[in-house]
Design a protein around this motif. Structure first.
Motif, PDB file in Angstrom:
ATOM      1  N   TYR A   1      25.503  45.523 158.316  1.00 45.36           N
ATOM      2  CA  TYR A   1      26.693  45.048 157.607  1.00 45.36           C
ATOM      3  C   TYR A   1      27.900  45.007 158.544  1.00 45.36           C
ATOM      4  CZ  TYR A   1      30.796  45.144 154.626  1.00 45.36           C
ATOM      5  OH  TYR A   1      32.013  44.881 154.081  1.00 45.36           O
TER       6      TYR A   1
ATOM      7  N   GLU B   1      19.366  53.424 154.959  1.00 47.59           N
ATOM      8  CA  GLU B   1      20.751  53.134 154.574  1.00 47.59           C
ATOM      9  C   GLU B   1      21.631  52.915 155.808  1.00 47.59           C
ATOM     10  OE1 GLU B   1      19.092  55.830 153.183  1.00 47.59           O
ATOM     11  OE2 GLU B   1      18.643  54.752 151.327  1.00 47.59           O
TER      12      GLU B   1
ATOM     13  N   ALA C   1      23.860  49.677 156.743  1.00 45.08           N
ATOM     14  CA  ALA C   1      25.288  49.810 157.050  1.00 45.08           C
ATOM     15  C   ALA C   1      25.601  49.240 158.435  1.00 45.08           C
ATOM     16  CB  ALA C   1      25.710  51.270 156.969  1.00 45.08           C
TER      17      ALA C   1
END
Length: 168
Positions: free
Chosen positions: A31, A24, A28
């Motif tokens: 992103y 994750e 992130a």
């Protein structure tokens, strides 16, 4: 912010009853870094190509500011240009369009990947180490982490352009 808070208390970070693991965090990070990477790469490429620097009305720090603004606006907004740059060339129209498309759609892929990764996880019960996201502490930490990430990403290029021009 949840990841940083989890590290501060020495526990695996949790958000919405799910553990925030390395997968994750990679989603992130990708992103958050996609748009700045596109903006700064496009700016660097435009400054490195002598033919594209000819489109700038000004040289030096102001010329860098013109190009940086054009790519930042394309990547984060609707694509306007700073006065002084002739961005209406085939090269600028193509590259700014690519940056605009990529900065909008590539981050969506990473968000969907993170959502899918979180959806596959089983919920974990709330514990003493869980950071509530509806309190002032989380809001303050979120603001702080956002400011640090943005400052580390854009401050070096801003120091070369607008700040250097202001000191001149």
């Amino acid at each position: 912010t949840v990841f940083v808070a989890g590290l501060m208390v020495g526990r695996t970070p949790e958000y919405l009853g799910k553990k925030i693991a390395a997968r994750e965090m990679k989603f992130a990070s990708l992103y958050f870094l996609t748009t700045p990477a596109l903006v700064l790469s496009g700016t660097g490429l435009a400054m490195a190509l002598p033919g594209e620097r000819a489109a700038m009305a000004n040289t030096g720090a102001h010329g860098l500011s013109e190009v940086l603004y054009a790519f930042t606006s394309a990547g984060n907004n609707n694509g306007s240009a700073f006065t002084g740059i002739n961005a209406n060339t085939d090269w600028y129209n193509t590259v700014l369009g690519i940056v605009m498309l990529a900065a909008r759609f590539i981050p969506m892929i990473f968000v969907l990947g993170m959502a899918g990764s979180l959806a596959r996880q089983q919920p974990v019960p709330t514990s003493e180490g869980t950071l509530p996201t509806h309190r002032l502490l989380f809001s303050a930490m979120l603001t702080g982490v956002t400011l640090v990430v943005v400052a580390l990403t854009y401050l070096p290029s801003l120091a070369l352009g607008p700040l250097a021009e202001g000191l001149h």
